[in-house]
Write a protein that holds these residues in place. Sequence first.
Motif, PDB file in Angstrom:
ATOM      1  N   ALA A 129       0.649  -1.747  -0.226  1.00  0.00           N
ATOM      2  CA  ALA A 129       0.131  -0.169   0.191  1.00  0.00           C
ATOM      3  C   ALA A 129       0.843   1.488   0.356  1.00  0.00           C
ATOM      4  O   ALA A 129       0.239   2.524  -0.359  1.00  0.00           O
ATOM      5  CB  ALA A 129      -0.995  -0.167   0.923  1.00  0.00           C
ATOM      6  N   GLU A 130       2.157   0.890   0.476  1.00  0.00           N
ATOM      7  CA  GLU A 130       2.959   2.651   0.783  1.00  0.00           C
ATOM      8  C   GLU A 130       3.895   2.930  -0.625  1.00  0.00           C
ATOM      9  O   GLU A 130       4.130   4.102  -1.183  1.00  0.00           O
ATOM     10  CB  GLU A 130       3.849   2.094   1.821  1.00  0.00           C
ATOM     11  CG  GLU A 130       3.617   1.916   3.210  1.00  0.00           C
ATOM     12  CD  GLU A 130       3.016   0.263   3.198  1.00  0.00           C
ATOM     13  OE1 GLU A 130       2.735  -0.522   3.014  1.00  0.00           O
ATOM     14  OE2 GLU A 130       2.697   0.576   4.976  1.00  0.00           O
ATOM     15  N   SER A 131       3.771   1.828  -0.823  1.00  0.00           N
ATOM     16  CA  SER A 131       3.798   1.680  -2.601  1.00  0.00           C
ATOM     17  C   SER A 131       3.131   2.450  -3.351  1.00  0.00           C
ATOM     18  O   SER A 131       3.543   3.569  -4.424  1.00  0.00           O
ATOM     19  CB  SER A 131       4.954   0.705  -2.772  1.00  0.00           C
ATOM     20  OG  SER A 131       6.033   0.237  -2.462  1.00  0.00           O
ATOM     21  N   ILE A 132       1.864   2.147  -3.204  1.00  0.00           N
ATOM     22  CA  ILE A 132       0.619   2.424  -4.295  1.00  0.00           C
ATOM     23  C   ILE A 132       0.330   3.778  -4.334  1.00  0.00           C
ATOM     24  O   ILE A 132       0.674   4.885  -4.993  1.00  0.00           O
ATOM     25  CB  ILE A 132      -0.356   1.262  -3.907  1.00  0.00           C
ATOM     26  CG1 ILE A 132       0.534  -0.072  -4.655  1.00  0.00           C
ATOM     27  CG2 ILE A 132      -1.661   2.251  -4.553  1.00  0.00           C
ATOM     28  CD1 ILE A 132      -0.995  -0.750  -4.513  1.00  0.00           C
ATOM     29  N   ASN A 133       1.370   4.654  -2.565  1.00  0.00           N
ATOM     30  CA  ASN A 133       0.470   5.312  -2.351  1.00  0.00           C
ATOM     31  C   ASN A 133       1.635   6.576  -2.625  1.00  0.00           C
ATOM     32  O   ASN A 133       1.440   8.073  -3.717  1.00  0.00           O
ATOM     33  CB  ASN A 133       1.252   5.729  -0.820  1.00  0.00           C
ATOM     34  CG  ASN A 133      -0.536   5.099  -0.337  1.00  0.00           C
ATOM     35  OD1 ASN A 133      -1.589   4.638  -1.056  1.00  0.00           O
ATOM     36  ND2 ASN A 133      -0.797   5.103   0.940  1.00  0.00           N
ATOM     37  N   PHE A 134       2.760   6.179  -3.136  1.00  0.00           N
ATOM     38  CA  PHE A 134       4.164   7.200  -3.699  1.00  0.00           C
ATOM     39  C   PHE A 134       3.716   6.961  -4.929  1.00  0.00           C
ATOM     40  O   PHE A 134       3.889   8.130  -5.039  1.00  0.00           O
ATOM     41  CB  PHE A 134       5.620   6.018  -2.987  1.00  0.00           C
ATOM     42  CG  PHE A 134       6.856   7.122  -3.000  1.00  0.00           C
ATOM     43  CD1 PHE A 134       6.695   7.882  -2.658  1.00  0.00           C
ATOM     44  CD2 PHE A 134       7.727   5.796  -4.206  1.00  0.00           C
ATOM     45  CE1 PHE A 134       7.729   8.652  -3.166  1.00  0.00           C
ATOM     46  CE2 PHE A 134       8.856   7.425  -4.507  1.00  0.00           C
ATOM     47  CZ  PHE A 134       8.591   8.310  -3.851  1.00  0.00           C
ATOM     48  N   ASP A 137       1.762   9.595  -5.449  1.00  0.00           N
ATOM     49  CA  ASP A 137       2.175  11.008  -5.787  1.00  0.00           C
ATOM     50  C   ASP A 137       2.976  11.444  -6.547  1.00  0.00           C
ATOM     51  O   ASP A 137       3.284  12.273  -6.836  1.00  0.00           O
ATOM     52  CB  ASP A 137       2.994  10.956  -4.385  1.00  0.00           C
ATOM     53  CG  ASP A 137       1.811  11.273  -3.068  1.00  0.00           C
ATOM     54  OD1 ASP A 137       0.708  11.165  -3.362  1.00  0.00           O
ATOM     55  OD2 ASP A 137       2.425  10.946  -2.166  1.00  0.00           O
ATOM     56  N   ILE A 138       3.601  10.647  -7.251  1.00  0.00           N
ATOM     57  CA  ILE A 138       4.566  10.634  -8.079  1.00  0.00           C
ATOM     58  C   ILE A 138       3.333  11.146  -9.689  1.00  0.00           C
ATOM     59  O   ILE A 138       4.237  12.204  -9.771  1.00  0.00           O
ATOM     60  CB  ILE A 138       5.613   9.007  -8.982  1.00  0.00           C
ATOM     61  CG1 ILE A 138       6.689   9.364  -7.775  1.00  0.00           C
ATOM     62  CG2 ILE A 138       6.308   9.571 -10.054  1.00  0.00           C
ATOM     63  CD1 ILE A 138       7.409   8.230  -7.775  1.00  0.00           C
ATOM     64  N   VAL A 139       2.831  10.065  -9.572  1.00  0.00           N
ATOM     65  CA  VAL A 139       1.958  10.795 -10.868  1.00  0.00           C
ATOM     66  C   VAL A 139       0.938  11.903 -11.212  1.00  0.00           C
ATOM     67  O   VAL A 139       1.412  12.958 -11.802  1.00  0.00           O
ATOM     68  CB  VAL A 139       0.997   9.748 -11.187  1.00  0.00           C
ATOM     69  CG1 VAL A 139      -0.080  10.441 -12.196  1.00  0.00           C
ATOM     70  CG2 VAL A 139       1.491   8.911 -11.478  1.00  0.00           C
ATOM     71  N   ILE A 182      -4.855   1.167 -13.279  1.00  0.00           N
ATOM     72  CA  ILE A 182      -6.353   2.660 -13.518  1.00  0.00           C
ATOM     73  C   ILE A 182      -6.103   3.452 -12.750  1.00  0.00           C
ATOM     74  O   ILE A 182      -7.091   3.808 -12.652  1.00  0.00           O
ATOM     75  CB  ILE A 182      -7.155   1.925 -14.652  1.00  0.00           C
ATOM     76  CG1 ILE A 182      -6.478   1.572 -16.086  1.00  0.00           C
ATOM     77  CG2 ILE A 182      -9.165   3.052 -14.670  1.00  0.00           C
ATOM     78  CD1 ILE A 182      -6.958   2.607 -16.888  1.00  0.00           C
ATOM     79  N   ASP A 183      -6.384   3.039 -11.280  1.00  0.00           N
ATOM     80  CA  ASP A 183      -6.855   3.860 -10.423  1.00  0.00           C
ATOM     81  C   ASP A 183      -6.052   4.550 -10.089  1.00  0.00           C
ATOM     82  O   ASP A 183      -6.321   5.125  -9.544  1.00  0.00           O
ATOM     83  CB  ASP A 183      -7.269   1.954  -9.464  1.00  0.00           C
ATOM     84  CG  ASP A 183      -7.816   0.917  -9.207  1.00  0.00           C
ATOM     85  OD1 ASP A 183      -9.405   1.237 -10.385  1.00  0.00           O
ATOM     86  OD2 ASP A 183      -8.651   0.355  -8.682  1.00  0.00           O
ATOM     87  N   ILE A 184      -4.329   4.641  -9.809  1.00  0.00           N
ATOM     88  CA  ILE A 184      -4.032   4.867  -9.493  1.00  0.00           C
ATOM     89  C   ILE A 184      -3.504   6.190 -10.440  1.00  0.00           C
ATOM     90  O   ILE A 184      -3.802   7.556 -10.384  1.00  0.00           O
ATOM     91  CB  ILE A 184      -2.256   4.797  -9.921  1.00  0.00           C
ATOM     92  CG1 ILE A 184      -1.962   3.495  -8.951  1.00  0.00           C
ATOM     93  CG2 ILE A 184      -1.064   5.744  -9.819  1.00  0.00           C
ATOM     94  CD1 ILE A 184      -0.563   2.782  -8.996  1.00  0.00           C
ATOM     95  N   LEU A 185      -4.030   5.673 -12.068  1.00  0.00           N
ATOM     96  CA  LEU A 185      -3.740   7.406 -12.931  1.00  0.00           C
ATOM     97  C   LEU A 185      -5.245   7.877 -12.647  1.00  0.00           C
ATOM     98  O   LEU A 185      -5.616   8.917 -13.168  1.00  0.00           O
ATOM     99  CB  LEU A 185      -3.587   7.112 -14.392  1.00  0.00           C
ATOM    100  CG  LEU A 185      -2.471   6.205 -14.936  1.00  0.00           C
ATOM    101  CD1 LEU A 185      -2.884   5.313 -15.758  1.00  0.00           C
ATOM    102  CD2 LEU A 185      -1.774   7.607 -14.872  1.00  0.00           C
ATOM    103  N   THR A 186      -6.377   7.094 -12.288  1.00  0.00           N
ATOM    104  CA  THR A 186      -7.670   7.917 -12.041  1.00  0.00           C
ATOM    105  C   THR A 186      -7.559   8.655 -10.776  1.00  0.00           C
ATOM    106  O   THR A 186      -7.948  10.149 -10.650  1.00  0.00           O
ATOM    107  CB  THR A 186      -8.833   7.166 -11.967  1.00  0.00           C
ATOM    108  OG1 THR A 186      -9.149   6.372 -13.206  1.00  0.00           O
ATOM    109  CG2 THR A 186     -10.015   7.779 -11.425  1.00  0.00           C
ATOM    110  N   VAL A 187      -7.181   8.655  -9.438  1.00  0.00           N
ATOM    111  CA  VAL A 187      -6.816   9.133  -8.716  1.00  0.00           C
ATOM    112  C   VAL A 187      -6.101  10.720  -9.036  1.00  0.00           C
ATOM    113  O   VAL A 187      -5.879  11.468  -8.355  1.00  0.00           O
ATOM    114  CB  VAL A 187      -6.044   8.502  -7.456  1.00  0.00           C
ATOM    115  CG1 VAL A 187      -5.800   9.130  -6.022  1.00  0.00           C
ATOM    116  CG2 VAL A 187      -7.164   6.806  -6.788  1.00  0.00           C
TER     117      VAL A 187
END
Length: 459
Positions: A129-134, A137-139, A182-187
């Motif tokens: 989860a920490e990596s996904i959050n990071f 933030d980068i994107v 897709i979830d990362i890009l959408t958020v």
Amino acid sequence: MITGFDFGTSNCAMGVVEPSENNAETVTLLPLENGKAFVPSTLYALERELICESVGLQITNPSLKEEYIGLRSGPLAQARRVRLEEGIEQDEQSLFFGHAAFEQYFSLPEEGYFVKSPKSFLGSSGLRAESINFFEDIVTAMMQSIKQRAEKSLGENINHTVIGRPVNFQGIDAEKSNQQAIDILTVSAKRAGFQSVEFLFEPIAAGLNFETRLTEDKTVLVVDVGGGTTDCAMVRMGPSHRNNVDRKADFLGHSGERVGGNDLDIQLAGKCLMPLFGMQSIMKSGLPVPTQPFWNAVTTNNVGAQSSFNSQQTGFQLEQLLLDASQPHLIQRFIDLRDEKQNHHVVRSSEQCKIALSSLDQSYVDLSYIEANLGCDVSRSDFSEAISRPLSRMVALMEDAVAQAGCQPDLIYVTGGSAQSPVIRKAIEQKLGSIEVVDGDHFGSVAAGLTVWAQRIFS
């Protein structure tokens, strides 16, 4: 305002539809960096903790900002501590994007935090989860910067966008990988300020741009060799199809895999440049030096490889190799590269060599930023041999899309930066025979097609 947004692996671009003569509408790619439409997909931060802080400060939606601050309370507190400890003032620029990020990294590679092509990581399996959050933030930070530049160019706010996506972000557990990305890009897009976000396959976007030029109906194999993926689509297109909003029946087959221009750069770096650092050399025992640390060094689009390369275990392994190697000066050169975090620079040099070989039979790779007079010549035949494995996978994707369609294309439309390579062009022609191959705008076709689709669904 409505835009198409190519958040690419190598470069980012954003387009809008603007009126032109005779009330016709034309796609314009917006200037994003020094008057140019393409900005490299790179970020450099003085300290990685400051990425989160920058994102939080620039979220404009009050409810999203409040939610973000709650979700990132720990990292935000850490960012404040880092500022105090490192003496970084609040008004000091802490994040750099595009060519400015490259410049910061090249000047101080051993300091700060540099990331290239974050899109390559979004579908990685096993992320905590920490990596996904990071990665969010980068994107988000990159999208905020690009959106602000585009809005400054336009003089108005951008609210709705269609973002391009590859057919598959990763080859392993593709469905889960795709959803995660897709979830990362959408958020990230919502935090960057987009109110409406839709996605479209990149090869289809490239095809939509090409379709505006067709005067008769054709079945087209679209081949998009991007930085991170190769995507293919068999599409019926032309005057009878282009005004339809629902195009499902026109898409006859599609394929995609995480093999693209970055992989060509990596293979070229590994096979042609890493021998200068001890790869393929021999130990005192007569056995070859293990190759994995060298491949990990240049596999800059893989989280696991980079973690391994920077690990303490690899440090110990290289210290032992230095004692066992018959050419210790080469291993020492590799250790220096690792200590000074210059592996991204080496892959960048490989990329520039690949680009040069699109028009030259031979190119000199200058590595004097590592050691005076260090470098080597690379020929187009060397490049062809180095990339044989990823190239065969690209050709297989083309064959797969054609097989799904159950028919041969009338023509082949190739796009994407790496598609300019004569080596790739030759492989396509050899495999698919005498079918006409048409070149598109190798960098702008996806962004233009996304813009066409965005205008169609949002207006």
